[in-house]
Design an enzyme around this catalytic site. Structure first.
Site, PDB file in Angstrom:
ATOM      1  N   CYS A 201       0.836  -1.206   0.000  1.00 38.54           N
ATOM      2  CA  CYS A 201       0.000   0.000   0.000  1.00 38.54           C
ATOM      3  C   CYS A 201       0.871   1.257   0.000  1.00 38.54           C
ATOM      4  O   CYS A 201       0.474   2.285  -0.557  1.00 38.54           O
ATOM      5  CB  CYS A 201      -0.930  -0.006   1.206  1.00 38.54           C
ATOM      6  N   CYS A 348      13.715   7.829  -7.892  1.00 36.66           N
ATOM      7  CA  CYS A 348      12.346   7.340  -7.656  1.00 36.66           C
ATOM      8  C   CYS A 348      11.992   7.748  -6.223  1.00 36.66           C
ATOM      9  O   CYS A 348      12.523   8.729  -5.708  1.00 36.66           O
ATOM     10  CB  CYS A 348      12.236   5.834  -7.875  1.00 36.66           C
TER      11      CYS A 348
END
Length: 390
Positions: A201, A348
């Site tokens: 998540c 990232c």
């Protein structure tokens, strides 16, 4: 098919308990006897996160006599979007302690046992043996297989739930269920998916209220098993799609000739988390956030390529960076756009995806590439702390 109740009725209800649980006592098949079973029950909830939070609250409100909760993590601000047992005042606290306090405020008649440890193979079976029922709301496959196998060895049933973005799943597993109905998680997932295909998540996001939908199913199944009422989800997978507001039910069948679980193992290795990968490629040079800032300030900034998803980019980004989300083709696309002579820094969120892309670029013959160590989060921490994180 109704299963026998997991626990015997406990002591007679006090006047306070009758007043508190009166709406339960009026329900056929529950009644006073069912409530006394809940009072006598011992339930362990693994994780006080998105699924564990509402599950703990509903089981406490229902009058489960003893609730154990195991979680080694601390409350973070990003948890509050879905982990409703915690509050702003809980930030920085151990989740198990925050949960204990919340349950005490909701129902002081419930005993809470807080386990602030990481669930490990060397203690899982003994821990599970102290409880009647286990609830697993964890968000990674290694822990899910550990929970499954430990429940088999401890001869315990468990309720399982999973959430991701707009979809959730729930089921019940019990290897030694009566009448030959035994099933376990390996009947649903015989092998774990590759790590890169199993985002958490934290990486892929989750709709906060989805947690309540799946947790309410988990709490309902727990009560049914403890009291011995209704038809539990044993042998059935419930799939909920919040966008379509639809529920689907899929059968789960015992796999033929599957190997028996006789001992716990190394679940990190089983799930491929210890395998060498491009993300662990030491041949890719690193650049720190402070080093990158120094280059930018000196007018020698390399081309910064961010390989996160658009939704992540919209939250926070390094000024001047270019968005090129990670894909099977992105390395080739970068070379086609910038050639082999351009100085590149790949970034990232935390440095893992960018390391993999950097490795792919080097395999294609590009030497002037570095990976931003720690990713955008490191940039925010070390250079621009006023920017948001996620």
């Amino acid at each position: 098919m109704t299963l026998p109740p997991l626990v015997e009725p406990g002591a007679e209800l006090s006047r306070e308990e009758v007043n508190r649980y009166s709406r339960h006592l009026l329900i056929p098949n529950m009644g006073v006897t069912g409530q006394r079973r809940l009072k006598n029950a011992r339930v362990l909830v693994i994780g006080a996160g998105g699924l564990g939070s509402p599950t703990l609250l509903y089981l406490a409100a229902a009058g489960v006599g003893t609730l154990g909760v195991i979680d080694f993590d601390r409350v973070d601000e990003s948890n509050l979007q879905r982990q409703v047992i915690h509050t702003v005042d809980s930030i920085g606290e151990l989740k198990v302690e925050s949960a204990r306090q919340a349950i005490a405020r909701l129902n002081p008649l419930v005993k809470v046992i807080a386990h602030s440890d990481r669930l490990e193979p060397d203690m899982a079976v003994e821990l599970f043996s102290r409880y009647d029922l286990i609830l697993d709301g964890t968000d990674n496959f290694a822990t899910r297989y550990l929970v499954n196998d430990a429940c088999i060895l401890a001869n315990k049933p468990y309720v399982w739930g999973s959430i991701f973005r707009f979809e959730g799943q729930a089921s019940v597993f019990w290897e030694s269920a009566p009448d030959g109905r035994g099933l376990n998680y390996r009947d649903l997932y015989p092998e774990p998916p590759p790590p890169e295909l199993a985002p958490s998540c934290a990486e892929g996001g989750v709709l906060g209220v989805l947690c309540a939908a799946i947790a309410s199913i988990m709490a309902t199944e727990a009560i049914k098993l403890l009291v011995g009422i209704g038809d539990p989800l044993l042998g059935r997978l419930m799939v909920y799609d919040a966008l379509d507001m639809s529920y689907r039910e899929l059968p789960i069948r015992r796999l033929p000739q599957r190997a028996a679980v006789t001992a716990l193992s190394d679940y990190q290795s089983f799930c491929g988390l210890n395998r060498p990968s491009p993300a662990n490629d030491n041949s890719v040079p690193l650049i720190s956030a402070l080093q990158l800032k120094s280059l930018k300030d000196g007018g020698k900034a390399p081309v910064i390529i961010d390989v996160r998803e658009q939704t992540e980019w919209d939250i926070v980004r390094i000024e001047g960076a270019l968005l090129m989300p990670k894909s099977a083709e992105v390395a080739q696309q970068i070379i086609e756009r910038f050639g082999h002579d351009t100085e590149l820094v790949i970034t990232c969120k935390s440095g893992m995806r960018s390391q993999a892309v950097s490795s792919d670029l080097r395999k294609l013959g590009l030497d002037k590439v570095r990976n931003l160590e720690g990713g955008v989060l490191a940039w925010v921490r070390d250079v621009e702390p006023a920017l948001p994180t996620y």
